[in-house]
Design a protein around this motif. Structure first.
Motif, PDB file in Angstrom:
ATOM      1  N   GLY A  10       0.753  -1.129  -0.044  1.00 45.10           N
ATOM      2  CA  GLY A  10      -0.117   0.002   0.010  1.00 45.10           C
ATOM      3  C   GLY A  10       0.999   1.463   0.011  1.00 45.10           C
ATOM      4  N   GLN A  11       2.028   1.268   0.711  1.00 44.13           N
ATOM      5  CA  GLN A  11       2.750   2.373   0.830  1.00 44.13           C
ATOM      6  C   GLN A  11       3.535   2.731  -0.407  1.00 44.13           C
ATOM      7  OE1 GLN A  11       4.776   1.541   4.886  1.00 44.13           O
ATOM      8  NE2 GLN A  11       4.495   3.583   4.963  1.00 44.13           N
ATOM      9  N   VAL A  12       4.022   1.605  -1.137  1.00 48.81           N
ATOM     10  CA  VAL A  12       4.564   1.662  -2.697  1.00 48.81           C
ATOM     11  C   VAL A  12       3.484   2.215  -3.565  1.00 48.81           C
ATOM     12  CG1 VAL A  12       5.368   0.083  -4.723  1.00 48.81           C
ATOM     13  CG2 VAL A  12       6.050  -0.295  -2.173  1.00 48.81           C
ATOM     14  N   ILE A  13       2.178   1.804  -3.504  1.00 51.12           N
ATOM     15  CA  ILE A  13       1.280   2.213  -4.469  1.00 51.12           C
ATOM     16  C   ILE A  13       0.971   3.675  -4.035  1.00 51.12           C
ATOM     17  CG2 ILE A  13      -1.240   2.269  -5.133  1.00 51.12           C
ATOM     18  CD1 ILE A  13      -0.935  -0.583  -4.625  1.00 51.12           C
ATOM     19  N   GLY A  14       0.950   4.216  -2.629  1.00 50.30           N
ATOM     20  CA  GLY A  14       0.815   5.593  -2.233  1.00 50.30           C
ATOM     21  C   GLY A  14       2.055   6.573  -2.746  1.00 50.30           C
ATOM     22  N   GLY A  15       3.145   5.782  -2.698  1.00 48.00           N
ATOM     23  CA  GLY A  15       4.338   6.572  -3.071  1.00 48.00           C
ATOM     24  C   GLY A  15       4.304   7.085  -4.725  1.00 48.00           C
ATOM     25  N   VAL A  16       3.880   5.791  -5.412  1.00 44.39           N
ATOM     26  CA  VAL A  16       3.911   6.300  -6.787  1.00 44.39           C
ATOM     27  C   VAL A  16       2.922   7.288  -7.145  1.00 44.39           C
ATOM     28  CG1 VAL A  16       3.129   5.273  -8.970  1.00 44.39           C
ATOM     29  CG2 VAL A  16       4.594   3.779  -7.402  1.00 44.39           C
ATOM     30  N   LEU A  17       1.504   7.273  -6.475  1.00 47.70           N
ATOM     31  CA  LEU A  17       0.753   8.074  -6.649  1.00 47.70           C
ATOM     32  C   LEU A  17       0.965   9.548  -6.301  1.00 47.70           C
ATOM     33  CD1 LEU A  17      -2.684   6.424  -5.404  1.00 47.70           C
ATOM     34  CD2 LEU A  17      -1.970   7.051  -7.727  1.00 47.70           C
ATOM     35  N   GLY A  18       1.864   9.750  -5.272  1.00 44.04           N
ATOM     36  CA  GLY A  18       2.460  11.002  -4.573  1.00 44.04           C
ATOM     37  C   GLY A  18       3.348  11.371  -5.658  1.00 44.04           C
ATOM     38  N   THR A  19       4.211  10.463  -6.127  1.00 42.65           N
ATOM     39  CA  THR A  19       5.081  10.886  -7.208  1.00 42.65           C
ATOM     40  C   THR A  19       4.294  11.840  -8.579  1.00 42.65           C
ATOM     41  OG1 THR A  19       6.642   9.239  -6.848  1.00 42.65           O
ATOM     42  CG2 THR A  19       7.105  10.383  -8.989  1.00 42.65           C
ATOM     43  N   VAL A  20       3.344  11.088  -8.942  1.00 44.71           N
ATOM     44  CA  VAL A  20       2.608  11.890 -10.003  1.00 44.71           C
ATOM     45  C   VAL A  20       1.779  13.099  -9.359  1.00 44.71           C
ATOM     46  CG1 VAL A  20       0.382  11.460 -11.662  1.00 44.71           C
ATOM     47  CG2 VAL A  20       2.048   9.572 -11.156  1.00 44.71           C
ATOM     48  N   LEU A  21       1.190  13.128  -8.393  1.00 45.51           N
ATOM     49  CA  LEU A  21       0.710  14.172  -7.892  1.00 45.51           C
ATOM     50  C   LEU A  21       1.406  15.472  -7.543  1.00 45.51           C
ATOM     51  CD1 LEU A  21      -1.859  12.497  -5.392  1.00 45.51           C
ATOM     52  CD2 LEU A  21      -2.476  13.507  -7.700  1.00 45.51           C
ATOM     53  N   SER A  22       2.885  15.147  -7.085  1.00 44.71           N
ATOM     54  CA  SER A  22       3.726  15.923  -6.837  1.00 44.71           C
ATOM     55  C   SER A  22       4.391  16.834  -8.426  1.00 44.71           C
ATOM     56  CB  SER A  22       4.975  15.559  -6.256  1.00 44.71           C
ATOM     57  OG  SER A  22       5.647  14.813  -7.001  1.00 44.71           O
ATOM     58  N   LEU A  23       4.178  15.987  -9.171  1.00 42.05           N
ATOM     59  CA  LEU A  23       4.250  16.691 -10.617  1.00 42.05           C
ATOM     60  C   LEU A  23       3.268  17.441 -10.928  1.00 42.05           C
ATOM     61  CD1 LEU A  23       6.137  13.647 -12.663  1.00 42.05           C
ATOM     62  CD2 LEU A  23       7.187  15.636 -11.562  1.00 42.05           C
ATOM     63  N   CYS A  24       1.852  17.142 -10.604  1.00 38.85           N
ATOM     64  CA  CYS A  24       0.665  17.799 -10.905  1.00 38.85           C
ATOM     65  C   CYS A  24       0.871  19.294 -10.325  1.00 38.85           C
ATOM     66  CB  CYS A  24      -0.514  17.155 -10.591  1.00 38.85           C
ATOM     67  SG  CYS A  24      -0.953  15.811 -11.541  1.00 38.85           S
ATOM     68  N   LEU A  25       1.553  19.261  -9.146  1.00 37.52           N
ATOM     69  CA  LEU A  25       1.815  20.488  -8.285  1.00 37.52           C
ATOM     70  C   LEU A  25       2.895  21.379  -8.870  1.00 37.52           C
ATOM     71  CD1 LEU A  25       1.396  22.483  -5.876  1.00 37.52           C
ATOM     72  CD2 LEU A  25       2.729  20.899  -4.584  1.00 37.52           C
ATOM     73  N   VAL A  26       4.280  20.685  -9.126  1.00 33.54           N
ATOM     74  CA  VAL A  26       5.306  21.593  -9.536  1.00 33.54           C
ATOM     75  C   VAL A  26       5.342  21.872 -11.020  1.00 33.54           C
ATOM     76  CG1 VAL A  26       7.795  21.296 -10.054  1.00 33.54           C
ATOM     77  CG2 VAL A  26       6.670  20.210  -7.794  1.00 33.54           C
ATOM     78  N   ILE A  27       4.963  21.178 -11.845  1.00 36.59           N
ATOM     79  CA  ILE A  27       4.804  21.721 -13.327  1.00 36.59           C
ATOM     80  C   ILE A  27       4.137  22.723 -13.519  1.00 36.59           C
ATOM     81  CG2 ILE A  27       4.418  20.940 -15.585  1.00 36.59           C
ATOM     82  CD1 ILE A  27       5.688  17.948 -14.873  1.00 36.59           C
ATOM     83  N   PRO A  28       2.722  22.483 -13.440  1.00 41.58           N
ATOM     84  CA  PRO A  28       1.839  23.971 -13.579  1.00 41.58           C
ATOM     85  C   PRO A  28       2.204  25.146 -12.683  1.00 41.58           C
ATOM     86  CG  PRO A  28       0.506  21.970 -12.771  1.00 41.58           C
ATOM     87  CD  PRO A  28       1.903  21.497 -12.553  1.00 41.58           C
ATOM     88  N   LEU A  29       2.977  25.317 -11.642  1.00 44.95           N
ATOM     89  CA  LEU A  29       3.268  26.483 -11.037  1.00 44.95           C
ATOM     90  C   LEU A  29       4.700  26.979 -11.570  1.00 44.95           C
ATOM     91  CD1 LEU A  29       3.008  25.561  -7.032  1.00 44.95           C
ATOM     92  CD2 LEU A  29       1.573  27.095  -8.559  1.00 44.95           C
ATOM     93  N   LEU A  30       5.515  26.069 -12.103  1.00 46.51           N
ATOM     94  CA  LEU A  30       6.440  26.374 -13.127  1.00 46.51           C
ATOM     95  C   LEU A  30       6.173  27.233 -14.350  1.00 46.51           C
ATOM     96  CD1 LEU A  30       9.069  23.640 -12.698  1.00 46.51           C
ATOM     97  CD2 LEU A  30       9.203  25.950 -11.662  1.00 46.51           C
ATOM     98  N   LEU A  31       5.065  26.553 -14.975  1.00 44.54           N
ATOM     99  CA  LEU A  31       4.400  27.216 -16.122  1.00 44.54           C
ATOM    100  C   LEU A  31       3.836  28.557 -15.911  1.00 44.54           C
ATOM    101  CD1 LEU A  31       2.906  23.879 -17.910  1.00 44.54           C
ATOM    102  CD2 LEU A  31       4.986  25.068 -18.426  1.00 44.54           C
ATOM    103  N   HIS A  32       3.079  28.616 -14.628  1.00 43.51           N
ATOM    104  CA  HIS A  32       2.385  29.757 -14.424  1.00 43.51           C
ATOM    105  C   HIS A  32       3.503  30.742 -14.041  1.00 43.51           C
ATOM    106  CE1 HIS A  32       0.121  32.707 -11.906  1.00 43.51           C
ATOM    107  NE2 HIS A  32       1.207  32.385 -10.776  1.00 43.51           N
ATOM    108  N   GLN A  33       4.304  30.649 -13.559  1.00 39.75           N
ATOM    109  CA  GLN A  33       5.408  32.017 -13.405  1.00 39.75           C
ATOM    110  C   GLN A  33       6.094  32.179 -14.522  1.00 39.75           C
ATOM    111  OE1 GLN A  33       7.473  30.359  -9.659  1.00 39.75           O
ATOM    112  NE2 GLN A  33       6.698  32.240  -8.579  1.00 39.75           N
TER     113      GLN A  33
END
Length: 224
Positions: A10-33
């Motif tokens: 479960g933690q491995v699956i959560g880690g994979v999802l966390g990786t994808v979601l963190s990219l959903c946070l970082v990439i749009p903010l970089l594009l926004h700025q």
């Protein structure tokens, strides 16, 4: 498959999802700025001039910078956690109590940071939308139609950029909460196993002492 193995998967699956979601946070903010020439629209305000254009009073870039830092930390921590836990699964080991406590501390820290980032993005975005919504039916409508082409190169993307970042922040927070729960359960399981081992060791020592005393008494009776 035992509880500990299920929690590890479960933690491995959560880690994979966390990786994808963190990219959903970082990439749009970089594009926004990039779209806003380094500015951050979170908590920004302004007023309309005589021509109807919005004169923006930019706020501090701290909310965007903080959210970016949190996103990068979430990405690195998720990759690190997936690698560690995958190694445990591959070696058919269940880790140790200290490793479970380390996961718990890291996940609780990231949970608090992700929550703060999500709140900053949500409240800051609402403040911006309240500023620009005059003359439009919605904040999304203002994004589509544009506001002031003279000062900003790309206003048509801010709703998608910040909306995606907001989704990534709240999704990362939910993921961190789930990983924290798994880490708590793993820590409790390891603590229970440590107590069980300690109790068994004490019981073994007690039985050994009893056997030793019994042999001593038996030998003494024989000599008498």
């Amino acid at each position: 498959m035992g509880l500990q193995t299920i929690l590890l998967h479960g933690q491995v699956i959560g880690g994979v999802l966390g990786t994808v979601l963190s990219l959903c946070l970082v990439i749009p903010l970089l594009l926004h700025q990039t779209h806003f020439n380094g500015h951050c629209i979170l908590f920004a305000n302004g007023s309309r001039n005589e021509t109807g254009n919005l004169v923006v009073s930019w706020a501090s870039s701290f909310p965007c910078s903080y959210a970016l830092v949190v996103g990068v930390l979430l990405f690195v921590a998720s990759i690190w956690q997936v690698y560690r836990l995958f190694c445990f699964i591959r070696r058919a080991t269940e880790g140790t109590f200290s490793s479970a406590v380390l996961d718990l501390v890291v996940n609780l820290t990231l949970t608090a940071m992700a929550l703060a980032a999500a709140i900053l993005i949500t409240v800051g975005f609402k403040s911006w939308c309240d500023t620009i919504i005059t003359g439009f039916q919605s904040c999304a409508g203002a994004s589509v139609k544009g506001i002031n082409k003279e000062d900003l190169e790309a206003l048509t993307s801010f709703y998608l950029d910040i909306g995606t970042a907001q989704f990534g922040a709240w999704g990362s927070w939910v993921c961190c909460v789930a990983l924290s729960v798994c880490a708590i359960l793993r820590s409790c399981w390891h603590h229970q196993q440590e107590n069980l081992k300690a109790s068994m060791a004490k019981e073994r020592q007690r039985l050994l002492r009893q056997d030793k005393n019994a042999l001593s008494n038996s030998a003494g009776g024989t000599f008498q």
